[in-house]
Enzyme design. Sequence first.
Site, PDB file in Angstrom:
ATOM      1  N   LYS A  54      34.470  74.126  32.884  1.00 26.33           N
ATOM      2  CA  LYS A  54      34.133  72.712  32.666  1.00 26.33           C
ATOM      3  C   LYS A  54      34.598  72.280  31.281  1.00 26.33           C
ATOM      4  O   LYS A  54      35.225  71.228  31.121  1.00 26.33           O
ATOM      5  CB  LYS A  54      32.617  72.495  32.800  1.00 26.33           C
ATOM      6  CG  LYS A  54      32.138  72.488  34.234  1.00 26.33           C
ATOM      7  CD  LYS A  54      30.630  72.564  34.351  1.00 26.33           C
ATOM      8  CE  LYS A  54      30.231  72.731  35.811  1.00 26.33           C
ATOM      9  NZ  LYS A  54      28.842  73.122  36.023  1.00 26.33           N
ATOM     10  N   GLN A  98      23.328  73.323  33.278  1.00 25.58           N
ATOM     11  CA  GLN A  98      23.776  74.225  34.342  1.00 25.58           C
ATOM     12  C   GLN A  98      22.573  74.854  35.047  1.00 25.58           C
ATOM     13  O   GLN A  98      21.651  75.359  34.407  1.00 25.58           O
ATOM     14  CB  GLN A  98      24.674  75.321  33.737  1.00 25.58           C
ATOM     15  CG  GLN A  98      25.297  76.260  34.743  1.00 25.58           C
ATOM     16  CD  GLN A  98      26.343  75.598  35.643  1.00 25.58           C
ATOM     17  OE1 GLN A  98      26.992  74.634  35.250  1.00 25.58           O
ATOM     18  NE2 GLN A  98      26.497  76.116  36.851  1.00 25.58           N
ATOM     19  N   ASP A 121      25.535  64.747  36.810  1.00 21.52           N
ATOM     20  CA  ASP A 121      25.287  65.547  38.014  1.00 21.52           C
ATOM     21  C   ASP A 121      24.658  64.710  39.129  1.00 21.52           C
ATOM     22  O   ASP A 121      24.634  65.143  40.283  1.00 21.52           O
ATOM     23  CB  ASP A 121      24.284  66.669  37.682  1.00 21.52           C
ATOM     24  CG  ASP A 121      24.947  68.016  37.512  1.00 21.52           C
ATOM     25  OD1 ASP A 121      25.977  68.259  38.155  1.00 21.52           O
ATOM     26  OD2 ASP A 121      24.398  68.840  36.747  1.00 21.52           O
TER      27      ASP A 121
HETATM   28  N1  GUN Z   1      25.027  75.110  39.530  1.00 23.33           N
HETATM   29  C1  GUN Z   1      25.797  75.194  40.663  1.00 23.33           C
HETATM   30  N2  GUN Z   1      26.342  73.995  40.960  1.00 23.33           N
HETATM   31  C2  GUN Z   1      25.916  73.141  39.990  1.00 23.33           C
HETATM   32  C3  GUN Z   1      26.161  71.772  39.748  1.00 23.33           C
HETATM   33  O1  GUN Z   1      26.872  71.070  40.486  1.00 23.33           O
HETATM   34  N3  GUN Z   1      25.545  71.248  38.648  1.00 23.33           N
HETATM   35  C4  GUN Z   1      24.743  71.987  37.833  1.00 23.33           C
HETATM   36  N4  GUN Z   1      24.167  71.385  36.791  1.00 23.33           N
HETATM   37  N5  GUN Z   1      24.506  73.269  38.040  1.00 23.33           N
HETATM   38  C5  GUN Z   1      25.091  73.839  39.107  1.00 23.33           C
END
Ligand code: GUN
Length: 305
Positions: A54, A98, A121
């Site tokens: 990311k 996350q 998100d």
């Molecule tokens: N963990 C797995 N997929 C995601 C996601 O799309 N966003 C976040 N914040 N954590 C994750």
Amino acid sequence: MSARIIDGKSFAATLRDRVGTEVSRLKDSYGVTPGLAVVLVGEDPASQVYVRNKGKQTLEAGMHSVEHRLAAETTEADLLDLIDSLNADPAIHGILVQLPLPGHLNSDLVINAIDPAKDVDGFHISNVGLLGTGQKAMVPCTPLGCILMLRDLHGDLSGMEAVVVGRSNIVGKPMANLLLGESCTVTIAHSRTRDLAETCRRADILVAAVGRPEMIPGDWVKPGATVIDVGINRIAAPEKGQNDDGSAKTRLVGDVDFASASAVAGAITPVPGGVGPMTIACLLANTVTAACRIHGLPEPEGLAI
Ligand code: GUN
């Protein structure tokens, strides 16, 4: 018949290019550099890989990128303090915590502490409510990526029969809401659905998001249907031999049995290289969208719904 393979990798590359162009426009025309902060608590290896990717892609798109890596023992109070400071930071337009968080932290409390305008998100309860009532929201990245690919493939989705297998807050439920917003007839199926095979066979659009390797076989797929496989499962692959330490090599598979389903479907996303690459591309798109909304600037076409 052999299905058209939906190339998520190339779709994501095109989307990232569009994001890069919009970032340049925001910088040049308005002096705004979209900024994304990613917060990782603990040392989960898979999460570390996601967070690294990311950060890398955020910088490649020309955005401001901040990473906060916190110890697994971080207290809820300290994490909430960090979120408060990111909420107040004018250089940050997107905040992503996350998941999963270590067990002593309350994920709902933490996610709902994020300013909804910076919730890239789309997990904050305000954004969930806005999406559920058909209002402008920050939309979760994976479902957003699926809809962008489906729109590209079909144009108008109105009247199509859509079946979403899986009822998670991250994928299944928002995906169903988005498909409803596209005027599909939507069914959410799950492990307790009485006749899952028959339900899946109704689908013009079949979205698999259950996290069970290859659980949907080709004979659950209606001939000509579009299959969107959200699953990313690592399984043992003894046919590939062993690692140096004697453990079996592994490979990634989806929730759909690709070999049998691709013989029946009209179009299908592969794993890897289908939905997966779209998730981070949509995170970048959401960060641009958040920056535009926060600064009251016109939103670019095609990055949001
Ligand atoms: N963990 C797995 N997929 C995601 C996601 O799309 N966003 C976040 N914040 N954590 C994750």
